[in-house]
Scaffold this motif. Sequence first.
Motif, PDB file in Angstrom:
ATOM      1  N   ASP A 231      -9.169   8.062  -6.894  1.00 58.03           N
ATOM      2  CA  ASP A 231      -8.460   7.034  -7.668  1.00 58.03           C
ATOM      3  C   ASP A 231      -9.302   6.731  -8.902  1.00 58.03           C
ATOM      4  N   HIS A 295     -11.887  -1.204  -3.907  1.00 56.91           N
ATOM      5  CA  HIS A 295     -11.326  -1.076  -2.559  1.00 56.91           C
ATOM      6  C   HIS A 295     -11.797   0.225  -1.945  1.00 56.91           C
ATOM      7  N   HIS A 302      -5.677   2.592  -0.657  1.00 58.06           N
ATOM      8  CA  HIS A 302      -6.255   1.253  -0.520  1.00 58.06           C
ATOM      9  C   HIS A 302      -6.581   1.053   0.949  1.00 58.06           C
ATOM     10  N   THR A 322     -13.880   2.297  -4.672  1.00 59.67           N
ATOM     11  CA  THR A 322     -13.701   2.363  -6.120  1.00 59.67           C
ATOM     12  C   THR A 322     -14.487   1.225  -6.756  1.00 59.67           C
ATOM     13  N   GLU A 324     -13.894  -0.798 -10.209  1.00 56.35           N
ATOM     14  CA  GLU A 324     -12.900  -0.830 -11.270  1.00 56.35           C
ATOM     15  C   GLU A 324     -12.705  -2.194 -11.918  1.00 56.35           C
ATOM     16  N   GLU A 338     -12.415   2.932 -13.854  1.00 57.99           N
ATOM     17  CA  GLU A 338     -12.507   3.056 -12.398  1.00 57.99           C
ATOM     18  C   GLU A 338     -13.137   4.381 -12.006  1.00 57.99           C
TER      19      GLU A 338
HETATM   20 ZN    ZN Z   1      -8.070   1.579  -7.408  1.00 54.26          ZN
END
Ligand code: ZN
Length: 362
Positions: A231, A295, A302, A322, A324, A338
């Motif tokens: 992500d 997260h 997530h 992550t 971010e 991120e």
């Molecule tokens: Zn994210």
Amino acid sequence: VVDAREARQAALRERLAADELDGLIVVHLPNIRYLTGFTGSSGILLVLRAATILVTDFRYEAQAPAEVGSAASVEIAAADLWDRVARLLRGNGRARALGFEDDVTTVATVRRATQAIAGADLRPTGGWVEQLRVRKSAAEVTAIREAARLAGEAFDAAVQAVRPGVTERDVAAVLEHELRTRGSEWHPFPTIVASGPRSALPHARTGGRAIERGDLVLIDFGAQLDGYCADLTRTVVVGRADERQRAMYDLVREAQRRAREGIRAGMSGTAADALARGVIEARGHGPAFGHSLGHGLGLEVHEEPRLSRSNGEPLPEDAVVTIEPGVYFVGWGGVRLEDDVRLTGAGAELLSDGRTELRELP
Ligand code: ZN
Ligand code: ZN
């Protein structure tokens, strides 16, 4: 060598024994995949004291046994999955006290299960499998690192498509094409391309707006390999950044760098979040950073743990998260950066490319 899936089931069985449960009913598909390798869209997994049984339907008659191997026995239900589950439990006479995932099970499913499994003592065990999933094995980290690598390469190829007159959807199409041709199994979430004032919407829906010179363009995208998600978010400027764009970009970049350098396992989610938030608040922009720092990442995009002000728990070793931070100003725009890291007691291992230098596109 013990199969990873069997080791995970063994850890669950220890907990079943400690809590005096006869078994666990698992319906959350990422948890079923984690415990068995099954990737289908329909199934109920029974983890009993002495057996693991996957109940699924005709569509997976060939696929399910091939994917799960010796990690579970497979039962193909001709009609209703719960009727088959009930019959299997009757065959395992002593399976009465059963845990179920109260955090993801719908009221309708509980009603159906209670009706089918007459006499069962259903007890809430939500989060049991998720807690196992937090600590990533070397193989899981490798999958996430590879997903992040291909995502970074796809972005480098696609960013050239970002120019005046091109719509957000056009950019998303180019990026998604690059992700897929590089091997991403799927997009773990809808790609966000948000341009100009729309970049102030942290979870914007990619639309038909044509990009203009001078825009900030926020791009949040993912890749998936072997089921594991990466992500990333990058924010670019079309043309030369003006003074405010550069100032906000530098602020978010500094906040992200401080979090990447300061985070480690053992620290609370609150303390991790504060690493970046402190930088942004010190410049008076705290209210513009309205979401949490990050997260967990894994089979879901997530998952636990959360790097948020409300998570006072220590962050586990080998969690992948992550980082971010972002700032958003309605009517003006936003910046978010991120990257993905693995946590150790000594710090964070960067899994994505960490390329956060400001890109001013020609
Ligand atoms: Zn994210
Ligand atoms: Zn993202």
